[in-house]
Design an enzyme around this catalytic site. Structure first.
Site, PDB file in Angstrom:
ATOM      1  N   HIS A 207       0.316  -1.006  -1.692  1.00 47.26           N
ATOM      2  CA  HIS A 207      -0.247   0.233  -2.245  1.00 47.26           C
ATOM      3  C   HIS A 207       0.549   0.740  -3.422  1.00 47.26           C
ATOM      4  CE1 HIS A 207      -3.456   1.047   0.564  1.00 47.26           C
ATOM      5  NE2 HIS A 207      -2.673   0.820   1.590  1.00 47.26           N
TER       6      HIS A 207
ATOM      7  N   GLU B   1      -4.066  -2.108  12.203  1.00 49.26           N
ATOM      8  CA  GLU B   1      -4.663  -0.928  11.574  1.00 49.26           C
ATOM      9  C   GLU B   1      -6.183  -0.908  11.652  1.00 49.26           C
ATOM     10  OE1 GLU B   1      -2.644  -0.358   7.778  1.00 49.26           O
ATOM     11  OE2 GLU B   1      -2.602  -2.465   7.334  1.00 49.26           O
TER      12      GLU B   1
HETATM   13  C1  3PY Z   1      -1.418   3.085   7.009  1.00 48.42           C
HETATM   14  O1  3PY Z   1      -1.146   4.192   7.486  1.00 48.42           O
HETATM   15  O2  3PY Z   1      -2.552   2.611   6.998  1.00 48.42           O
HETATM   16  C2  3PY Z   1      -0.347   2.313   6.425  1.00 48.42           C
HETATM   17  O3  3PY Z   1      -0.555   1.200   6.016  1.00 48.42           O
HETATM   18  C3  3PY Z   1       0.984   2.980   6.348  1.00 48.42           C
HETATM   19  O4  3PY Z   1       1.881   2.365   5.548  1.00 48.42           O
HETATM   20 MG    MG Z   2      -2.602   0.727   5.854  1.00 49.09          MG
END
Ligand code: 3PY
Ligand code: MG
Length: 259
Positions: A45, A152
C-alpha cells in the site's frame, strides 16, 4: 539474527514498526531505540521502490531491527525473489486465501529442496560477505526467511486451519481493515462477526503451533491486551510512520487554543 524468533523463544511480543513513506536510515535507528523489534516495510500500500526497501533492510540488519517486507498482492515470484535478495528476513504475503496459495508463498521463499528460490552471491542478509551455497541455504531456509500469510477475508478465515498447517508458514497475520470489509462489517472491530473471525484464526495458530499476529495500527491498550493476553498474539504492527505523523499532527493542531 531474527528478532521474531528471539521474541517467541523468550515469550515476548515482537513489536513491529511500519514504514510506508520514509526510506530513511535514521527512522530505522529511531524505531530500534524506541523499542521495536522488527520493521514492516510496506510495498503493498505504499510507493517505496525496491531499492529503497533494500536499503531499509540493510540498515535494519546493522541496527538490529529485523526487516520484514510486505509485497504487493500476487506480485509474482520474480518480485519476491528480489525482495529477499535485497535483504528482507521475511516476506508478508497479503490476501492468502487457502493452503495452495500458502504453499506457493513458502516455495518462493525457500531454496531447494524445500522450495524454488534461486541462489545468488553477496547478499545484504550476510552483510555482503561471501558465503558458501550450503551456508546460504542453511540460514536462508530457516531464520532468514520468515513467511507471513495475511488472513483478510471470510474465505481465508474458513481456511485458516489448512493455511496454518502448511509447513513453512510461520505467522498468520490478521489484516483488520480488509477482513472486516470482506465479512460485511467494514471498520467495526467491536462487532461479533469480526471478533469471532479473529478468534478462529488464533485457534488455528494454537492448534498448529504457528505465530498469531495482527497488522492493525490500533494504538489502543485494550485491543492490544485482547490480542496478546486472550488470543496469544506474538506479532503486532504497533505503529507506522504515516499514521504516527497524522495522529501526532492532529493532536498538536488540536491543542492550539481557539481565539
Ligand atoms: C488490513 O487491515 O487490511 C491490512 O492489510 C493492515 O495492514
Ligand atoms: Mg489488507
Amino acid at each position: 539474527s531474527n528478532n521474531l524468533l528471539r521474541c517467541i523463544t523468550s515469550r515476548q511480543v515482537c513489536k513491529s514498526f511500519g514504514i510506508k513513506v520514509s526510506p530513511n536510515a535514521q527512522i530505522v535507528q529511531v524505531a530500534r531505540h524506541a523499542g521495536y523489534d522488527s520493521l514492516f516495510i510496506d510495498l503493498e500500500h505504499a510507493w517505496l521502490t525496491l531499492a529503497e526497501a533494500s536499503n531499509l533492510c540493510n540498515v535494519g540488519h546493522l541496527a538490529g531491527i529485523t526487516p520484514f517486507v510486505r509485497v504487493p498482492h500476487q506480485c509474482g515470484n520474480g518480485f519476491v525473489q528480489r525482495v529477499l535478495d535485497g535483504g528482507a528476513m521475511g516476506v508478508i504475503f497479503p490476501h492468502i486465501q487457502n493452503a495452495a496459495e500458502a504453499k506457493a508463498a513458502v516455495s518462493i521463499c525457500k531454496y531447494p529442496p524445500q522450495g524454488c528460490r534461486s541462489m545468488t552471491g553477496l547478499m545484504p542478509l550476510f552483510n555482503m560477505r561471501p558465503t558458501s551455497i550450503a551456508e546460504a541455504v542453511e540460514f536462508g531456509n530457516k531464520s532468514g526467511s520468515t513467511v507471513f500469510a495475511m488472513i483478510e477475508s471470510g474465505e481465508a478465515v474458513d481456511n485458516a486451519g489448512e493455511i496454518a498447517a502448511v509447513e513453512g508458514v510461520d505467522v498468520l497475520l490478521i489484516g483488520p481493515n480488509d477482513l472486516s470489509l470482506d465479512i460485511g462489517v467494514g471498520g467495526d472491530f467491536a462487532s461479533q462477526a469480526y471478533r469471532s473471525s479473529v478468534e478462529k484464526v488464533s485457534e488455528a495458530c494454537r492448534k498448529h503451533k504457528k505465530v498469531f499476529g495482527v497488522a492493525g495500527v490500533y494504538d489502543n491498550p485494550e485491543i492490544h491486551d485482547w490480542f496478546i493476553n486472550i488470543l496469544g498474539a506474538r506479532f503486532l504492527l504497533v505503529q507506522q510512520d504515516l499514521s504516527l505523523i497524522a495522529g501526532a499532527g492532529r493532536k498538536s493542531a488540536g491543542a492550539v487554543p481557539q481565539v
